[in-house]
Design a protein around this motif. Structure first.
Motif, PDB file in Angstrom:
ATOM      1  N   SER A   2      61.430  15.558  59.864  1.00  0.00           N
ATOM      2  CA  SER A   2      61.494  15.419  61.321  1.00  0.00           C
ATOM      3  C   SER A   2      62.187  14.107  61.655  1.00  0.00           C
ATOM      4  CB  SER A   2      60.096  15.446  61.939  1.00  0.00           C
ATOM      5  OG  SER A   2      59.328  14.341  61.475  1.00  0.00           O
TER       6      SER A   2
ATOM      7  N   THR B 229      62.212  10.660  63.283  1.00  0.00           N
ATOM      8  CA  THR B 229      61.177   9.679  63.614  1.00  0.00           C
ATOM      9  C   THR B 229      61.824   8.374  64.052  1.00  0.00           C
ATOM     10  OG1 THR B 229      61.084   8.743  61.375  1.00  0.00           O
ATOM     11  CG2 THR B 229      59.702  10.690  61.819  1.00  0.00           C
TER      12      THR B 229
ATOM     13  N   GLU C   9      61.531   5.717  62.570  1.00  0.00           N
ATOM     14  CA  GLU C   9      61.987   5.007  61.367  1.00  0.00           C
ATOM     15  C   GLU C   9      63.345   5.507  60.869  1.00  0.00           C
ATOM     16  OE1 GLU C   9      58.854   6.235  61.749  1.00  0.00           O
ATOM     17  OE2 GLU C   9      58.114   4.220  62.282  1.00  0.00           O
TER      18      GLU C   9
END
Length: 896
Positions: free
Chosen positions: A393, A395, A397
């Motif tokens: 997914s 994110t 980060e």
């Protein structure tokens, strides 16, 4: 279909608020009406259709997601309201047709309900697909709904339902129960049988192997073109990997109900000769040869007046078969052909649609995570990554790395899909580090794809193989350019021996989607970076790579030196824009000279760009190139070294590096004395005076400036004298001797204006504005600051734009516009932080700091912080627009 939907509140909301009911309405006979009545009549019909849809759907708490010519898609939170809206729409269409039979609105409608998948600007899912299929079998005036919609709506007063039985529809594994809806007393005694989509719209379109992502704008544009009755041949062009085939198939799927006799797909990629095209097309339609009769005649007879869309895929290597296409279009009047090719067919009736890469994020200004996830290139990467890592997914980060991957792959769908497949081995951050060698990394595509689509290199190899020898040579040589080039540059750099016909060869490369053409006034050309990497490999494998790179560096040295005399004149902005367009080429030339340890041309180029770097606020970059050349060798000619030292010192002064200014200017003084260079001697004295004032040594500063003025009066040009007068005037201002300062600066401005030195005329104008602030002459300060700002904007000079804005901010604070003043101060402070530009005048710096403190006290800390953050979020253009509105006091706004 796509669109943004905010369903609002609905008293009859479905039990599960995630369920929506979709209504699709389509005007029957619209294409024929357009042919008969022309574009103007079709536009009137479409406008009437749209107006009634807007009115009725809104009255029933629905939201139109998409309204496109003869088709509308709407969503409702309530199934009951959706059915009521459908009946009310049919009644409105009937009344409109009765009032004006020349604009007939015979409309078929289909409805289904379900939990859709939200996309940016709309939805996708099974409910939309079934609604579309029900709409396609609804006759004019009919409303067909799934039993799911009727179940959700239950019995609705005023409506009647007729069970039309189970109907087999294309693409669905089982028959669907269909109900016909109408107002009470509106159904005829006998209903005609329903014709399932399966029988009405034959097709051989392959199923999408993965969900289709994005391309809403392209789909809308291509659909509009195909619905134009005057366009029967449309060619989607683009380089390998841009997604032409998937886009064409998507168009075929969404448009198959527009073609009574079907949409058919013919893949030509495996054919090796134009003579094989006609048999391949005939095979798609099941047409066989009949004795001695030409196959083309048999095919045209079989197709006759059938309303068809034929998709011819991968035509670029078979363009000599264009006669086949032309013959089919001549013989089949209801046939439309959609072609995908890296090269247009060059037929007179052909319309070309260049397929662009997918939209990529601005890595310097990423949107919020949810918005980034909806951007089509990022959405495609995420979808493909999940096929190899189901838990993947986007994110906080990994978002920046994914965005940069998509950007560095130029938004090419094939490249993005191949990169996403590597997520099985590397996280996005590690994958990004490996992208320096895209062509080596991006392999391993699906084995059921054609070989040329299994690797990025294979896709480009295919295009390269279609080039002539001259085109291949030019293609490799053009890779030396970074960020684009002009025709003049290509002819100078790539045709050193005069053997290439650059214009014709480059036009062919544009035609074959390997080079892109940009701009309207001055044509520029470029390559996608993925394609350029391939071309660079070809150049590096040749024996002429060094020669081409040297020619490239030499060309941009000449360009910069041609520009340099004009960078302070009235036409400076034109040259600045040209240099900005070639900034990456200029950097490449500087790097080439450094690589070869050629200090002299490197310093000449770096010096020639001094005012370009100033105008763009790139003071640090300019200094780095200059210092690198100065460190390289001491044996460059003295005039070159003097110029480079002067430029390095000037940029160091802007950044407040006074120690470096002193060391460079002392070197300039020594060399200028040795070689009789009075011009650069005066420049050095001027910079040393500024540093002396900043350090409080007014006596030393005065000595420097008096010596400079004496030299200028003796043998300087008008520009030299004006510079010396301006410097001395500013020095007088620093010690508050304004009566001496003002005439010196005014005289300098007049000389700059007379000799056409726009840059220094701007600086002198700003200097007079600041002297007016220091002397309290607000009526003079404001118009001078506005003029100063306009001149700086014309030059795209961030340092002087900032100084003008700071002056206007001070006036705003004094007039009680504290919130505006705070926003202006915040925006200018951000510019100085980003560019490293310092205020050169200690007195002006102190005046601005005092005004900022006063404004902060007037506002209070809480309001100051709010205004400060708002200002830091503004662009420089927005700040300038705010600034010129700031001072409205008639006592200061109208003075000359």
């Amino acid at each position: 279909m796509s669109g943004a939907v905010d369903m609002g509140q609905d008293k009859e909301r479905q039990a599960d608020s995630s369920l929506l009911t979709f209504l699709i309405a389509d005007v029957r006979g619209y294409t024929r009406f357009t042919v008969e009545q022309g574009d103007e009549g079709a536009a009137r019909l479409a406008d009437r259709f749209a107006a009634l849809c807007d009115e009725v759907i809104g009255q029933h708490n629905g939201e139109i997601i998409e309204l496109r010519g003869d088709e509308a898609l709407a969503a409702f939170p309530s199934a009951r309201n959706a059915l009521r809206a459908a009946v009310a729409l049919q009644q409105a269409f009937t009344r409109a047709t009765d009032s004006d039979p020349s604009l007939p609105l015979g409309v078929g409608m289909g409805l289904d309900a379900g939990e859709p998948i939200p996309l940016r600007g709309g939805y996708r899912g099974g409910a939309l697909n079934l609604a579309a299929r029900l709409c396609s079998i609804a006759g004019a005036g009919e409303i067909l709904a799934s039993d799911g919609v009727v179940h959700l709506a239950r019995r609705t007063e005023g409506l009647v339902y007729v069970d039309r039985g189970d109907v087999t529809l294309k693409g669905l594994p089982a028959p669907v129960r269909v109900l016909q809806i109408a107002g009470e007393g509106e159904l005829p005694d006998r209903l005609p049988p329903l014709q399932p989509v399966l029988n009405i719209h034959p097709t051989n379109l392959p199923e999408d192997p993965t969900p289709f992502v994005g391309r809403d704008g392209e789909i809308a544009a291509i659909t509009t073109l195909l619905r134009n009755p005057h366009i029967r041949l449309l060619t989607l062009t683009g380089s390998g990997g841009t997604g032409k085939t998937r886009l064409a198939l998507r168009i075929g799927t969404t448009q198959q109900y527009d073609y009574r006799d079907g949409v058919f797909f013919c893949d030509l990629s495996a054919l090796d000769h134009p003579d094989h095209v006609l048999p391949a097309v005939a095979q798609v339609f099941g047409v066989k040869e009949e004795g001695e009769r030409p196959l083309s005649e048999t095919l045209i007879e079989q197709l006759g007046n059938k309303q068809l869309l034929l998709i011819l895929d991968n035509v670029e290597h078979l363009t000599d078969a264009r006669d086949v296409v032309a013959h089919l279009l001549d013989g089949c009047r209801e046939l439309r052909v959609l072609v995908t090719s890296r090269i247009p067919l060059h037929l007179s009736r052909e319309h070309e649609y260049p397929v662009p890469p997918m939209r990529t994020p601005d890595v310097a200004d990423l949107p919020a995570l949810d918005d980034l996830a909806q951007l089509e290139s990022v959405a495609l990467f995420t979808q493909q990554a999940r096929t190899v890592r189901p838990g993947f997914s986007l994110t906080a980060e990994n978002a920046a790395a994914v965005a940069e991957i998509c950007s560095r792959l130029d938004g090419l769908p094939l490249a993005i899909e191949l990169a996403a497949a590597r997520i099985k081995l590397f996280p996005p951050q590690a994958l990004l580090h490996r992208l320096s060698r895209r062509l080596t990394l991006l392999t391993g595509g699906a084995r059921d794809r054609p070989a040329k689509q299994q690797t990025l290199r294979g896709a480009i190899d295919w295009s390269y193989s279609l080039l002539t020898q001259e085109e291949q040579l030019l293609f490799a040589r053009l890779s030396v350019f970074s960020g684009g080039w002009t025709l003049e540059a290509a002819e100078d750099v790539c045709d050193t021996d005069g053997t290439l016909t650059v214009l014709e060869a480059m036009a062919s490369l544009v035609d074959k989607s390997l080079v892109r053409q940009e701009g309207e006034d001055e044509r520029r050309f470029s390559m996608l970076e993925t394609i350029r990497e391939y071309a660079l490999e070809r150049l590096d494998a040749s024996t002429e790579a060094d020669q081409i790179r040297d020619c490239h560096a030499a060309y941009y040295l000449r360009l910069a030196e041609d520009a340099e005399p004009s960078l302070q004149g009235k036409h400076a902005d034109e040259w600045m824009e040209r240099l900005e367009a070639d900034r990456d080429n200029l950097r490449a030339a500087l790097a080439r000279f450094l690589q070869l340890a050629r200090a002299e041309p490197e310093l000449r180029l770096a010096h020639a760009l001094e005012y370009y770097w100033r105008s763009r606020g790139r003071y640090g970059e300019g200094r780095r190139w200059l210092e690198a050349g100065l460190d390289l060798a001491d044996d460059v000619p003295a005039p070159v070294r003097i110029e480079a030292l002067s430029s390095a010192g000037g940029l160091a002064l802007i950044q407040g590096d006074h120690a470096r200014v002193v060391t460079t200017m002392e070197d300039v003084l020594r060399l200028a004395h040795e070689h009789g260079d009075s011009f650069h001697l005066r420049g050095a004295l001027s910079l040393l005076a500024v540093v002396a004032y900043a350090r409080g040594d007014h006596h030393a500063a005065a000595q420097y400036l008096e010596e400079s003025l004496s030299s200028a009066r003796a043998d300087g040009s008008g520009n030299d004298l004006a510079r010396a007068l301006l410097d001395l005037g500013l020095a007088k201002s620093e010690v508050e001797d304004f009566s001496a300062a003002i005439p010196l600066v005014e005289e300098a401005r007049g000389i700059f204006q007379s000799v056409g030195n726009a840059v220094w005329e701007m600086i002198a104008t700003g200097s007079l504005a600041y002297i007016s602030l220091l002397t309290g002459e607000r009526q003079r300060a404001h118009p001078r600051l506005v003029t100063y700002l306009a001149m700086a904007q014309q030059m795209s000079d961030p340092l002087n734009i900032t100084a003008a804005l700071e002056g206007l901010a001070m006036l705003a604070g004094e007039e009680g516009e504290s919130s505006r003043a705070a926003r202006l101060f915040a925006a200018t402070q951000l510019v100085r932080e980003k560019t490293g530009a310092r205020l050169l005048s200690p007195r002006n710096h102190a005046m601005i700091q005092k005004a900022m403190i006063s404004t902060r006290e007037q506002l209070g800390e809480a309001e100051w912080q709010v205004a400060w953050q708002e200002g830091r979020a503004m662009t420089l253009d927005e700040t300038a627009a705010l600034a010129v509105q700031t001072v409205a006091n008639p006592h200061i706004a109208g003075a000359p």
